[in-house]
Design a protein around this motif. Structure first.
Motif, PDB file in Angstrom:
ATOM      1  N   LEU A  54     -27.501  -5.837 -32.688  1.00 56.80           N
ATOM      2  CA  LEU A  54     -26.583  -5.935 -31.554  1.00 56.80           C
ATOM      3  C   LEU A  54     -26.237  -4.538 -31.054  1.00 56.80           C
ATOM      4  O   LEU A  54     -25.962  -3.644 -31.855  1.00 56.80           O
ATOM      5  N   ARG A  55     -26.240  -4.397 -29.750  1.00 57.65           N
ATOM      6  CA  ARG A  55     -25.741  -3.139 -29.171  1.00 57.65           C
ATOM      7  C   ARG A  55     -24.236  -3.297 -28.994  1.00 57.65           C
ATOM      8  O   ARG A  55     -23.784  -4.203 -28.303  1.00 57.65           O
ATOM      9  N   VAL A  56     -23.496  -2.457 -29.651  1.00 52.82           N
ATOM     10  CA  VAL A  56     -22.037  -2.564 -29.597  1.00 52.82           C
ATOM     11  C   VAL A  56     -21.467  -1.229 -29.119  1.00 52.82           C
ATOM     12  O   VAL A  56     -21.788  -0.176 -29.670  1.00 52.82           O
ATOM     13  N   TRP A  57     -20.651  -1.292 -28.077  1.00 50.49           N
ATOM     14  CA  TRP A  57     -19.958  -0.106 -27.582  1.00 50.49           C
ATOM     15  C   TRP A  57     -18.538  -0.108 -28.130  1.00 50.49           C
ATOM     16  O   TRP A  57     -17.798  -1.096 -27.956  1.00 50.49           O
ATOM     17  N   LEU A  58     -18.154   0.970 -28.779  1.00 51.78           N
ATOM     18  CA  LEU A  58     -16.797   1.062 -29.326  1.00 51.78           C
ATOM     19  C   LEU A  58     -16.169   2.383 -28.921  1.00 51.78           C
ATOM     20  O   LEU A  58     -16.853   3.409 -28.851  1.00 51.78           O
ATOM     21  N   ASN A  59     -14.880   2.318 -28.683  1.00 48.50           N
ATOM     22  CA  ASN A  59     -14.112   3.505 -28.317  1.00 48.50           C
ATOM     23  C   ASN A  59     -13.394   4.019 -29.570  1.00 48.50           C
ATOM     24  O   ASN A  59     -12.494   3.343 -30.083  1.00 48.50           O
ATOM     25  N   PRO A  60     -13.790   5.187 -30.074  1.00 52.42           N
ATOM     26  CA  PRO A  60     -13.224   5.652 -31.351  1.00 52.42           C
ATOM     27  C   PRO A  60     -11.716   5.881 -31.321  1.00 52.42           C
ATOM     28  O   PRO A  60     -11.091   5.970 -32.373  1.00 52.42           O
ATOM     29  N   SER A  61     -11.121   5.956 -30.139  1.00 54.99           N
ATOM     30  CA  SER A  61      -9.663   6.160 -30.093  1.00 54.99           C
ATOM     31  C   SER A  61      -8.892   4.837 -30.161  1.00 54.99           C
ATOM     32  O   SER A  61      -7.660   4.835 -30.288  1.00 54.99           O
ATOM     33  N   HIS A  62      -9.586   3.720 -30.091  1.00 57.45           N
ATOM     34  CA  HIS A  62      -8.889   2.440 -30.057  1.00 57.45           C
ATOM     35  C   HIS A  62      -8.125   2.122 -31.342  1.00 57.45           C
ATOM     36  O   HIS A  62      -7.067   1.502 -31.308  1.00 57.45           O
ATOM     37  N   GLY A  63      -8.677   2.547 -32.482  1.00 57.69           N
ATOM     38  CA  GLY A  63      -8.000   2.260 -33.741  1.00 57.69           C
ATOM     39  C   GLY A  63      -6.596   2.855 -33.776  1.00 57.69           C
ATOM     40  O   GLY A  63      -5.614   2.169 -34.065  1.00 57.69           O
ATOM     41  N   GLU A  64      -6.539   4.130 -33.443  1.00 55.96           N
ATOM     42  CA  GLU A  64      -5.247   4.823 -33.452  1.00 55.96           C
ATOM     43  C   GLU A  64      -4.276   4.183 -32.463  1.00 55.96           C
ATOM     44  O   GLU A  64      -3.088   4.003 -32.756  1.00 55.96           O
ATOM     45  N   GLU A  65      -4.792   3.842 -31.288  1.00 53.61           N
ATOM     46  CA  GLU A  65      -3.924   3.230 -30.271  1.00 53.61           C
ATOM     47  C   GLU A  65      -3.417   1.859 -30.723  1.00 53.61           C
ATOM     48  O   GLU A  65      -2.263   1.497 -30.476  1.00 53.61           O
ATOM     49  N   LEU A  66      -4.279   1.116 -31.392  1.00 49.04           N
ATOM     50  CA  LEU A  66      -3.870  -0.209 -31.878  1.00 49.04           C
ATOM     51  C   LEU A  66      -2.843  -0.082 -33.009  1.00 49.04           C
ATOM     52  O   LEU A  66      -1.871  -0.840 -33.066  1.00 49.04           O
ATOM     53  N   LEU A  67      -3.074   0.892 -33.896  1.00 48.63           N
ATOM     54  CA  LEU A  67      -2.156   1.065 -35.026  1.00 48.63           C
ATOM     55  C   LEU A  67      -0.781   1.540 -34.565  1.00 48.63           C
ATOM     56  O   LEU A  67       0.214   1.333 -35.254  1.00 48.63           O
ATOM     57  N   ALA A  68      -0.742   2.184 -33.398  1.00 54.68           N
ATOM     58  CA  ALA A  68       0.544   2.668 -32.877  1.00 54.68           C
ATOM     59  C   ALA A  68       1.362   1.534 -32.259  1.00 54.68           C
ATOM     60  O   ALA A  68       2.551   1.718 -31.968  1.00 54.68           O
ATOM     61  N   LEU A  69       0.748   0.378 -32.050  1.00 55.70           N
ATOM     62  CA  LEU A  69       1.477  -0.752 -31.459  1.00 55.70           C
ATOM     63  C   LEU A  69       2.374  -1.412 -32.504  1.00 55.70           C
ATOM     64  O   LEU A  69       2.033  -1.432 -33.690  1.00 55.70           O
TER      65      LEU A  69
END
Ligand SMILES: [Mg+2]
Length: 177
Positions: A54-69
């Motif tokens: 599978l070709r998967v595009w991920l944004n490496p900053s998303h983890g930090e942004e999600l954890l800040a919620l």
């Protein structure tokens, strides 16, 4: 409010904007070629070595942004436990609980998305936001009628994925609950 609301997270669509225009990797994303077991199984009887990753595009900053919620994060994806091995580490998320589906890709007698009943059962009355690119108006209505607590079904465009507007909406919703 007692405890944080749940954020039930789909992968393909919200985190992986697979339908981005022109099949071009969106800015800020990295391309991964992944072969989870769930995908191999879906391609049966094709042998594993012939299954196209599978070709998967991920944004490496998303983890930090999600954890800040102000939410408890939960995987709500066909990747199930494999989200913890293939997706989480690539965006900086720790191991998360995940929903094990009882009706994976199945038909629903009322035309609901096959995830909807499991999402509500898993939340078990707790406030939740469910972010997914496939949910529809019938799912929103059904959640409202069948989930005893606050529940928000947040549609995310798979051409775009999670953006600042979604993070802002999530922060605002948690504040209001
Ligand atoms: Mg999806």
């Amino acid at each position: 409010m007692t405890g944080r609301p749940l954020l039930l997270l789909d992968v393909d669509g919200p985190l992986n904007p697979y339908a981005a225009p022109g099949a071009r990797r969106p800015e800020g994303y990295l391309t991964h070629r992944l072969l989870p077991e769930g995908w191999v199984v879906r391609n049966a009887p094709l042998p594993r070595e012939e299954v196209e990753p599978l070709r998967v595009w991920l944004n490496p900053s998303h983890g930090e942004e999600l954890l800040a919620l102000p939410y408890e994060l939960v995987w709500a994806t066909t990747w199930m436990e494999e989200a913890n091995t293939f997706i989480g580490p690539r965006i900086g998320l720790p191991e998360l609980p995940y929903i094990r589906w009882t009706n994976l890709f199945g038909e629903d007698p009322d035309g609901l998305h096959w995830k909807t009943r499991d999402v509500v059962a898993w939340a078990d009355g707790r406030p939740f936001v469910w972010a997914d690119d496939e949910l529809g108006l019938q799912d929103i209505a059904w959640i409202e009628a069948n989930h005893p607590g606050p529940g928000l079904a947040l549609w995310v465009d798979p051409r775009i994925g999670l953006r600042e507007l979604h993070f802002a909406a999530l922060r605002e919703w948690a504040e209001d609950e």
